[in-house]
Design a protein around this motif. Structure first.
Motif, PDB file in Angstrom:
ATOM      1  N   ILE A   1      10.507 -33.292   4.245  1.00 49.75           N
ATOM      2  CA  ILE A   1      11.370 -33.221   3.063  1.00 49.75           C
ATOM      3  C   ILE A   1      10.642 -33.237   1.710  1.00 49.75           C
ATOM      4  O   ILE A   1      11.149 -32.703   0.740  1.00 49.75           O
ATOM      5  CB  ILE A   1      12.451 -34.327   3.038  1.00 49.75           C
ATOM      6  N   ALA A   2       9.485 -33.886   1.659  1.00 57.10           N
ATOM      7  CA  ALA A   2       8.819 -34.043   0.353  1.00 57.10           C
ATOM      8  C   ALA A   2       8.518 -32.670  -0.256  1.00 57.10           C
ATOM      9  O   ALA A   2       8.076 -31.749   0.436  1.00 57.10           O
ATOM     10  CB  ALA A   2       7.532 -34.840   0.517  1.00 57.10           C
ATOM     11  N   GLU A   3       8.763 -32.565  -1.551  1.00 57.86           N
ATOM     12  CA  GLU A   3       8.431 -31.323  -2.244  1.00 57.86           C
ATOM     13  C   GLU A   3       7.135 -31.539  -3.026  1.00 57.86           C
ATOM     14  O   GLU A   3       6.967 -32.568  -3.676  1.00 57.86           O
ATOM     15  CB  GLU A   3       9.566 -30.935  -3.190  1.00 57.86           C
ATOM     16  N   VAL A   4       6.236 -30.580  -2.907  1.00 56.91           N
ATOM     17  CA  VAL A   4       4.939 -30.699  -3.574  1.00 56.91           C
ATOM     18  C   VAL A   4       4.917 -29.625  -4.658  1.00 56.91           C
ATOM     19  O   VAL A   4       5.198 -28.462  -4.373  1.00 56.91           O
ATOM     20  CB  VAL A   4       3.803 -30.457  -2.553  1.00 56.91           C
ATOM     21  N   ASP A   5       4.619 -29.996  -5.909  1.00 54.68           N
ATOM     22  CA  ASP A   5       4.711 -28.948  -6.925  1.00 54.68           C
ATOM     23  C   ASP A   5       3.487 -28.031  -6.911  1.00 54.68           C
ATOM     24  O   ASP A   5       2.456 -28.335  -6.296  1.00 54.68           O
ATOM     25  CB  ASP A   5       5.056 -29.502  -8.319  1.00 54.68           C
ATOM     26  N   ALA A   6       3.656 -26.890  -7.596  1.00 55.85           N
ATOM     27  CA  ALA A   6       2.642 -25.828  -7.523  1.00 55.85           C
ATOM     28  C   ALA A   6       1.263 -26.323  -7.983  1.00 55.85           C
ATOM     29  O   ALA A   6       0.246 -25.967  -7.390  1.00 55.85           O
ATOM     30  CB  ALA A   6       3.096 -24.641  -8.361  1.00 55.85           C
ATOM     31  N   GLU A   7       1.254 -27.164  -9.007  1.00 55.67           N
ATOM     32  CA  GLU A   7      -0.025 -27.666  -9.521  1.00 55.67           C
ATOM     33  C   GLU A   7      -0.750 -28.481  -8.439  1.00 55.67           C
ATOM     34  O   GLU A   7      -1.955 -28.342  -8.226  1.00 55.67           O
ATOM     35  CB  GLU A   7       0.242 -28.534 -10.760  1.00 55.67           C
ATOM     36  N   GLN A   8       0.030 -29.322  -7.728  1.00 59.25           N
ATOM     37  CA  GLN A   8      -0.560 -30.142  -6.661  1.00 59.25           C
ATOM     38  C   GLN A   8      -1.055 -29.271  -5.504  1.00 59.25           C
ATOM     39  O   GLN A   8      -2.109 -29.513  -4.930  1.00 59.25           O
ATOM     40  CB  GLN A   8       0.456 -31.182  -6.177  1.00 59.25           C
ATOM     41  N   MET A   9      -0.286 -28.236  -5.202  1.00 63.69           N
ATOM     42  CA  MET A   9      -0.697 -27.307  -4.124  1.00 63.69           C
ATOM     43  C   MET A   9      -2.045 -26.686  -4.476  1.00 63.69           C
ATOM     44  O   MET A   9      -2.923 -26.546  -3.633  1.00 63.69           O
ATOM     45  CB  MET A   9       0.327 -26.179  -3.999  1.00 63.69           C
ATOM     46  N   GLU A  10      -2.171 -26.293  -5.727  1.00 67.13           N
ATOM     47  CA  GLU A  10      -3.409 -25.642  -6.154  1.00 67.13           C
ATOM     48  C   GLU A  10      -4.587 -26.614  -6.033  1.00 67.13           C
ATOM     49  O   GLU A  10      -5.674 -26.233  -5.579  1.00 67.13           O
ATOM     50  CB  GLU A  10      -3.263 -25.146  -7.595  1.00 67.13           C
ATOM     51  N   GLU A  11      -4.352 -27.865  -6.398  1.00 70.53           N
ATOM     52  CA  GLU A  11      -5.431 -28.866  -6.290  1.00 70.53           C
ATOM     53  C   GLU A  11      -5.824 -29.071  -4.826  1.00 70.53           C
ATOM     54  O   GLU A  11      -7.004 -29.212  -4.503  1.00 70.53           O
ATOM     55  CB  GLU A  11      -5.002 -30.201  -6.925  1.00 70.53           C
ATOM     56  N   VAL A  12      -4.825 -29.085  -3.943  1.00 75.47           N
ATOM     57  CA  VAL A  12      -5.125 -29.234  -2.504  1.00 75.47           C
ATOM     58  C   VAL A  12      -5.982 -28.045  -2.059  1.00 75.47           C
ATOM     59  O   VAL A  12      -7.012 -28.209  -1.388  1.00 75.47           O
ATOM     60  CB  VAL A  12      -3.821 -29.338  -1.657  1.00 75.47           C
ATOM     61  N   ALA A  13      -5.554 -26.846  -2.459  1.00 77.53           N
ATOM     62  CA  ALA A  13      -6.288 -25.640  -2.047  1.00 77.53           C
ATOM     63  C   ALA A  13      -7.740 -25.683  -2.547  1.00 77.53           C
ATOM     64  O   ALA A  13      -8.678 -25.383  -1.804  1.00 77.53           O
ATOM     65  CB  ALA A  13      -5.573 -24.399  -2.570  1.00 77.53           C
ATOM     66  N   TRP A  14      -7.940 -26.101  -3.794  1.00 80.13           N
ATOM     67  CA  TRP A  14      -9.307 -26.210  -4.330  1.00 80.13           C
ATOM     68  C   TRP A  14     -10.096 -27.300  -3.604  1.00 80.13           C
ATOM     69  O   TRP A  14     -11.285 -27.141  -3.324  1.00 80.13           O
ATOM     70  CB  TRP A  14      -9.283 -26.510  -5.839  1.00 80.13           C
ATOM     71  N   GLY A  15      -9.426 -28.398  -3.309  1.00 77.65           N
ATOM     72  CA  GLY A  15     -10.080 -29.483  -2.569  1.00 77.65           C
ATOM     73  C   GLY A  15     -10.581 -28.975  -1.224  1.00 77.65           C
ATOM     74  O   GLY A  15     -11.706 -29.266  -0.795  1.00 77.65           O
ATOM     75  N   LEU A  16      -9.760 -28.152  -0.563  1.00 79.06           N
ATOM     76  CA  LEU A  16     -10.149 -27.592   0.734  1.00 79.06           C
ATOM     77  C   LEU A  16     -11.281 -26.584   0.563  1.00 79.06           C
ATOM     78  O   LEU A  16     -12.216 -26.531   1.350  1.00 79.06           O
ATOM     79  CB  LEU A  16      -8.946 -26.913   1.394  1.00 79.06           C
ATOM     80  N   ARG A  17     -11.171 -25.800  -0.497  1.00 76.37           N
ATOM     81  CA  ARG A  17     -12.208 -24.782  -0.728  1.00 76.37           C
ATOM     82  C   ARG A  17     -13.570 -25.436  -0.920  1.00 76.37           C
ATOM     83  O   ARG A  17     -14.567 -25.025  -0.319  1.00 76.37           O
ATOM     84  CB  ARG A  17     -11.832 -23.973  -1.964  1.00 76.37           C
ATOM     85  N   THR A  18     -13.600 -26.480  -1.737  1.00 75.11           N
ATOM     86  CA  THR A  18     -14.903 -27.083  -2.045  1.00 75.11           C
ATOM     87  C   THR A  18     -15.383 -28.021  -0.935  1.00 75.11           C
ATOM     88  O   THR A  18     -16.559 -28.354  -0.890  1.00 75.11           O
ATOM     89  CB  THR A  18     -14.844 -27.862  -3.375  1.00 75.11           C
ATOM     90  N   SER A  19     -14.474 -28.452  -0.063  1.00 75.12           N
ATOM     91  CA  SER A  19     -14.924 -29.409   0.964  1.00 75.12           C
ATOM     92  C   SER A  19     -15.655 -28.713   2.113  1.00 75.12           C
ATOM     93  O   SER A  19     -16.382 -29.349   2.869  1.00 75.12           O
ATOM     94  CB  SER A  19     -13.754 -30.214   1.511  1.00 75.12           C
ATOM     95  N   ASN A  20     -15.393 -27.393   2.262  1.00 74.42           N
ATOM     96  CA  ASN A  20     -16.109 -26.630   3.278  1.00 74.42           C
ATOM     97  C   ASN A  20     -15.765 -26.917   4.728  1.00 74.42           C
ATOM     98  O   ASN A  20     -16.472 -26.478   5.618  1.00 74.42           O
ATOM     99  CB  ASN A  20     -17.620 -26.803   3.102  1.00 74.42           C
ATOM    100  N   TYR A  21     -14.742 -27.715   4.983  1.00 72.10           N
ATOM    101  CA  TYR A  21     -14.330 -27.957   6.374  1.00 72.10           C
ATOM    102  C   TYR A  21     -13.270 -26.943   6.795  1.00 72.10           C
ATOM    103  O   TYR A  21     -12.592 -26.356   5.948  1.00 72.10           O
ATOM    104  CB  TYR A  21     -13.744 -29.366   6.525  1.00 72.10           C
ATOM    105  N   TYR A  22     -13.104 -26.806   8.095  1.00 73.94           N
ATOM    106  CA  TYR A  22     -11.955 -26.043   8.593  1.00 73.94           C
ATOM    107  C   TYR A  22     -10.692 -26.817   8.258  1.00 73.94           C
ATOM    108  O   TYR A  22     -10.728 -28.042   8.170  1.00 73.94           O
ATOM    109  CB  TYR A  22     -12.042 -25.882  10.116  1.00 73.94           C
ATOM    110  N   PHE A  23      -9.587 -26.094   8.095  1.00 78.47           N
ATOM    111  CA  PHE A  23      -8.352 -26.813   7.795  1.00 78.47           C
ATOM    112  C   PHE A  23      -7.139 -26.142   8.439  1.00 78.47           C
ATOM    113  O   PHE A  23      -7.139 -24.927   8.688  1.00 78.47           O
ATOM    114  CB  PHE A  23      -8.136 -26.917   6.273  1.00 78.47           C
ATOM    115  N   LEU A  24      -6.126 -26.971   8.728  1.00 79.38           N
ATOM    116  CA  LEU A  24      -4.806 -26.487   9.152  1.00 79.38           C
ATOM    117  C   LEU A  24      -3.827 -27.131   8.191  1.00 79.38           C
ATOM    118  O   LEU A  24      -3.748 -28.359   8.101  1.00 79.38           O
ATOM    119  CB  LEU A  24      -4.511 -26.924  10.602  1.00 79.38           C
ATOM    120  N   TRP A  25      -3.100 -26.312   7.445  1.00 84.11           N
ATOM    121  CA  TRP A  25      -2.242 -26.820   6.369  1.00 84.11           C
ATOM    122  C   TRP A  25      -0.804 -26.383   6.644  1.00 84.11           C
ATOM    123  O   TRP A  25      -0.523 -25.186   6.715  1.00 84.11           O
ATOM    124  CB  TRP A  25      -2.749 -26.251   5.034  1.00 84.11           C
ATOM    125  N   VAL A  26       0.074 -27.351   6.816  1.00 86.13           N
ATOM    126  CA  VAL A  26       1.494 -27.035   7.019  1.00 86.13           C
ATOM    127  C   VAL A  26       2.189 -26.965   5.660  1.00 86.13           C
ATOM    128  O   VAL A  26       2.205 -27.943   4.912  1.00 86.13           O
ATOM    129  CB  VAL A  26       2.192 -28.076   7.920  1.00 86.13           C
TER     130      VAL A  26
END
Ligand code: UDX
Length: 451
Positions: free
Chosen positions: A276-301
């Motif tokens: 149910i939780a809604e995540v705003d676009a700014e937070q989504m972008e930060e998550v995406a950048w966090g994943l990009r710079t962390s260099n690990y594989y990811f599965l994101w629902v």
């Protein structure tokens, strides 16, 4: 002739995070020889993609058979109470007429009016709380007037709980006044007739919340039955629950499983913020950048209803390292050897699932009970760390990257992993034959048979 089995009608609030644990509890009862019928609303039934074939599902009306989109929460509750009381009564009478009289209604604590229905029909009433004992204790403290609101102190002392700051409390309390109907429901309506219930069921296990369970037991005769996880995930030798995988409103996809099979042990970061939780676009972008710079594989629902907020170009850029999925079989994912950490909103089900499967967490609570669950994960069970938000409530990319690296690598990560293994074992013990939760389930069934 078939002997009469005790028959329980399971009545969860029509939401994923409520149906999942109550359905799993139902399966445990069924395993102990109880007949089960699950009641859900006509609208939710249309979206039930997979439910175990061995459980009979019946529908009732909540007054919104085409969905309650846009309806105010208090209007929804009031209509559900009025229409639902009638339609669930009709269902129980129908089951009786067809030779399957109901003995007990196991109803969700947030549907407190179901107790009246049970009592008026001469049935046993068992109330099921889907949240942690700690959270319910906080709500009960508000109900009894022992915790005064708005908060007067920056630290809150409640027997059985560690000192909590305002930000560790459920959001309906820390942002007192922001959700009046839900506040009224959780701190008052769900508590006020609890003493009349024949059983009070908590989805937790004794060792996990020992102190607060002991304190609560002095006032209320609660029984703990968790973790409500299908047996096959806790013990690979058990294959009795294969059909788990309930998905409401989101198409279930198993596409991630073959992809995970190709990843090495503990190499993937799994991210989900629940149903149910809604995540705003700014937070989504930060998550995406966090994943990009962390260099690990990811599965994101990212649920279908949220997908328009995804930073598509950025996600495309990192698609060689990860998958974005609208839904996944979360338990199967958490049980997979490739998962190294879970970035979670700390919904109670996700928290229990990660604890029971020994998965380290990075916690990013959003609202409701999640801050309290997150506090326990980081400070009491010590199976995760918190990704802290800035003054605008956004968790920034560097924080996400750093949290991932702390959990996936290094000394602190090892300590967290060790603790996660400990809780996994304790969850398993509670669940196993003769364990604390198993015993309680057995007792519950014997009482049903005797009554
Ligand atoms: C909410 C609250 O956050 C929770 O604390 C409360 O107890 C119930 O309502 P939700 O946000 O949905 O629940 O989170 P959670 O409690 O974690 O439940 C989500 C469920 O959906 C879990 O059982 C999880 O396994 C399942 N899930 C989630 C999937 O099966 N697939 C997914 O892709 C995501």
């Amino acid at each position: 002739m078939e002997t009469h089995k005790a028959h329980c009608l399971i009545f969860p609030y029509p939401m994923q995070g409520h149906i999942n644990p109550m359905l799993q509890f139902a399966k445990r009862l069924q395993h102990r020889g109880t007949k089960i019928t699950l009641a859900t609303t006509k609208f939710v039934f249309k979206t039930l993609h997979e439910v175990s074939g061995s459980i009979t599902v019946e529908t009732i009306s909540d007054g919104f058979d085409e969905g309650e989109n846009g309806v105010a929460v208090d209007t929804y509750y009031a209509t559900f109470q009025k229409v639902g009381s009638e339609t669930i009564t009709e269902l129980i009478l129908k089951l009786k007429d067809s030779g399957y009289p109901v003995d007990c209604i196991v109803y969700d604590a947030v549907l407190p009016w179901a107790l009246r229905v049970a009592k008026s029909l001469g049935l046993r009433a068992a109330v099921f709380f889907t949240q942690s004992c700690a959270v319910n204790k906080i709500y009960y403290h508000v109900y009894t007037g022992l915790l005064k609101l708005p908060l007067e102190e920056s630290k809150v002392e409640i027997p059985g709980l560690p000192p909590l700051s305002a930000s560790d409390l459920p959001s309906f309390i820390s942002s007192y006044g922001s959700y009046p109907p839900i506040f009224q429901l959780v701190t008052h309506d769900q508590m006020k007739n609890i003493h009349e219930a024949d059983s009070i069921i908590y989805n937790t296990f004794y060792k996990l919340e020992e102190e607060v369970i002991d304190w609560t037991s002095r006032i209320l005769p609660i029984m703990t039955i968790g973790p409500t996880i299908p047996s096959m995930y806790l013990d690979k030798r058990l294959q009795d629950d294969k059909q788990y995988g309930l998905s409401l409103f989101n198409p279930m996809t198993n596409a991630c499983m073959p992809w995970l099979n190709e990843r090495s042990t503990s190499s993937v970061v799994y991210i989900s913020f629940g149903s149910i939780a809604e995540v705003d676009a700014e937070q989504m972008e930060e998550v995406a950048w966090g994943l990009r710079t962390s260099n690990y594989y990811f599965l994101w629902v990212v649920r279908e209803s949220e997908s328009n907020k995804l930073p598509k170009d950025l996600v495309k850029e990192i698609s060689d390292r990860g998958l974005v999925s609208s839904w996944c079989p979360q338990l199967e994912v958490l049980a997979h050897k490739s998962i190294g950490c879970f970035i979670t909103h700390c919904g109670w089900n996700s928290t229990l699932e990660a604890l029971s499967l020994g998965v380290p967490m990075v916690v990013m609570p959003r609202w409701t009970d999640q801050s309290t669950n997150a506090k326990f994960v980081t400070d009491i069970w010590k199976t995760g760390i918190k990704a802290r938000s800035d003054e605008n409530g956004i968790v920034r990319r560097d924080v996400i990257r750093q949290c991932i690296s702390v959990v996936m690598e290094g000394e602190k990560g090892q300590e967290i992993r060790k603790n996660a293994d400990k809780w996994k074992d304790l969850a398993r013990h509670a669940f196993d034959e003769g364990g604390s939760s198993d015993k309680n389930i057995k007792d519950f069934v014997s009482k049903l048979i005797q009554s």
